[in-house]
Motif scaffolding. Structure first.
Motif, short mmCIF file in Angstrom:
data_model
loop_
_atom_site.label_atom_id
_atom_site.label_comp_id
_atom_site.label_asym_id
_atom_site.label_seq_id
_atom_site.Cartn_x
_atom_site.Cartn_y
_atom_site.Cartn_z
N VAL A 36 87.66 70.23 1.90
CA VAL A 36 86.53 70.35 2.82
C VAL A 36 85.65 69.09 2.74
CG1 VAL A 36 84.35 71.55 3.24
CG2 VAL A 36 86.45 72.86 2.87
N GLY A 37 85.35 68.66 1.52
CA GLY A 37 84.54 67.46 1.36
C GLY A 37 85.19 66.24 1.98
N ALA A 38 86.49 66.06 1.72
CA ALA A 38 87.21 64.91 2.28
C ALA A 38 87.26 64.99 3.80
CB ALA A 38 88.62 64.86 1.71
N ALA A 39 87.40 66.20 4.34
CA ALA A 39 87.47 66.37 5.79
C ALA A 39 86.15 66.03 6.46
CB ALA A 39 87.87 67.80 6.13
N LEU A 40 85.04 66.50 5.89
CA LEU A 40 83.74 66.22 6.49
C LEU A 40 83.41 64.74 6.49
CD1 LEU A 40 81.71 69.20 4.96
CD2 LEU A 40 82.37 68.92 7.36
N VAL A 41 83.65 64.10 5.34
CA VAL A 41 83.42 62.65 5.26
C VAL A 41 84.37 61.92 6.20
CG1 VAL A 41 83.53 60.64 3.75
CG2 VAL A 41 82.53 62.77 2.90
N GLY A 42 85.63 62.37 6.23
CA GLY A 42 86.62 61.73 7.09
C GLY A 42 86.26 61.81 8.56
N LEU A 43 85.77 62.95 9.01
CA LEU A 43 85.38 63.09 10.41
C LEU A 43 84.28 62.11 10.79
CD1 LEU A 43 85.40 66.98 10.74
CD2 LEU A 43 86.86 65.41 12.02
N VAL A 44 83.31 61.95 9.90
CA VAL A 44 82.23 61.00 10.17
C VAL A 44 82.75 59.57 10.21
CG1 VAL A 44 80.06 60.06 9.27
CG2 VAL A 44 80.49 62.53 9.14
N LEU A 45 83.58 59.20 9.25
CA LEU A 45 84.12 57.84 9.21
C LEU A 45 85.02 57.55 10.41
CD1 LEU A 45 84.97 57.47 5.41
CD2 LEU A 45 82.98 56.58 6.65
N PHE A 46 85.79 58.56 10.82
CA PHE A 46 86.68 58.38 11.97
C PHE A 46 85.89 58.07 13.23
CE2 PHE A 46 88.61 60.57 15.69
CZ PHE A 46 89.66 59.69 15.91
N PHE A 47 84.86 58.85 13.50
CA PHE A 47 84.08 58.64 14.72
C PHE A 47 83.26 57.35 14.66
CE2 PHE A 47 85.04 63.09 15.66
CZ PHE A 47 85.31 62.99 17.02
N ARG A 48 82.82 56.99 13.47
CA ARG A 48 82.11 55.71 13.35
C ARG A 48 83.04 54.55 13.64
NH1 ARG A 48 78.06 56.19 8.05
NH2 ARG A 48 76.59 57.68 9.00
N ALA A 226 80.19 64.56 0.83
CA ALA A 226 80.18 63.84 -0.45
C ALA A 226 79.82 64.79 -1.59
CB ALA A 226 79.18 62.69 -0.38
N ILE A 227 78.86 65.67 -1.36
CA ILE A 227 78.47 66.63 -2.40
C ILE A 227 79.63 67.58 -2.72
CG2 ILE A 227 76.94 68.57 -2.96
CD1 ILE A 227 74.76 67.13 -1.35
N TRP A 228 80.33 68.07 -1.68
CA TRP A 228 81.48 68.95 -1.91
C TRP A 228 82.55 68.24 -2.73
CZ3 TRP A 228 81.39 73.79 -2.15
CH2 TRP A 228 80.75 74.61 -1.22
N LEU A 229 82.79 66.97 -2.43
CA LEU A 229 83.78 66.20 -3.19
C LEU A 229 83.42 66.16 -4.67
CD1 LEU A 229 84.63 63.16 -0.89
CD2 LEU A 229 86.26 64.78 -1.82
#
Length: 247
Positions: A36-48, A226-229
């Motif tokens: 979940v943590g990696a997915a949330l961070v990944g979604l933000v980085l992908f769209f950026r 990041a916190i979930w990670l």
């Protein structure tokens, strides 16, 4: 009620042999939280990255990333949702809290992976992704509301306190409201981002700048991700300690 009352207890937890029959309660929310943590961070980085320069985005790479994370969350979330493994230990509510949102996110990630894989030769733009994902925002909004409900239940019933047998996290078990607020705050922040997705995709699909809405979503998901990670990494130690202390 047992408590941790020394530095040794803080790092090792309280030993209570035979407290839990782990053969009847498989626990894998550690890797779920990590995904979940990696997915949330990944979604933000992908769209950026997509906003900065679509030509430089590895569509294949992001498809594989979301596919891996989606597979982990779909399989574990589906198993937890259908079999309720935590019920054997008296924590039936955890199957809803962890299993069902993970399943929902996992399926959404798999859909994103398939979508991006189909675009690997031609690439994508922010406007195109926003336009194609707009129908999915109905479910995303519903999921956001569900996360609010989980957060409220967590605080009202103080559900997230770790037992003293669990190292580190169990130290705060005497003050159940602390971990209840901590976990509920994470669910709430993710839910805020989910509720704002229709506004963000609507603007982006029309070719407008995402504005403050996308910024709020980005901060909510990047920080909580990041916190979930970090929390998941800690739980690999604390959950192992819990098993050792109670088996």
């Amino acid at each position: 009620m047992e408590t941790q009352d020394s530095i040794g207890d803080f790092f090792r937890g309280v030993e209570t042999p035979g407290m839990i029959d782990w053969t009847t309660m498989p626990t894998y929310n550690t890797v779920m939280a990590l995904a979940v943590g990696a997915a949330l961070v990944g979604l933000v980085l992908f769209f950026r990255a997509l906003h900065a320069d679509p030509a430089e985005v590895s569509v294949t790479g992001w498809s594989l990333n979301f596919g891996v994370l989606g597979l982990i969350l779909t399989v574990t979330g589906l198993h937890m949702t259908l079999t309720w493994p935590f019920a054997a230990g008296g924590f039936a509510f955890d199957n809803i809290i962890f299993g069902e949102p993970s399943l929902a996110l996992g399926v959404l990630l798999l859909a994103a992976a398939v979508y991006l894989w189909s675009k690997r030769e031609v690439g994508v733009t922010v406007r195109e992704v926003a336009r194609d994902s707009r129908p999915m925002t109905i479910f995303v909004v519903g999921l956001g509301l569900a996360l609010f409900a989980i957060a409220l239940a967590g605080v009202v019933y103080q559900l997230f306190a770790a037992p003293p047998q669990e190292p580190i996290s169990g130290f705060f078990g005497e003050w159940a409201i602390i971990e209840a607020f901590f976990i509920s705050a994470l669910y709430t922040a993710i839910g805020v981002g989910a509720l704002l997705t229709p506004f963000a995709t609507g603007r982006l699909a029309r070719g407008l700048d995402g504005g403050v809405v996308t910024s709020i979503i980005g901060w909510c998901w990047a920080v909580t991700g990041a916190i979930w990670l970090l929390f998941a990494a800690l739980n690999f130690y604390s959950h192992i300690g819990l098993v050792v202390n109670t088996m």
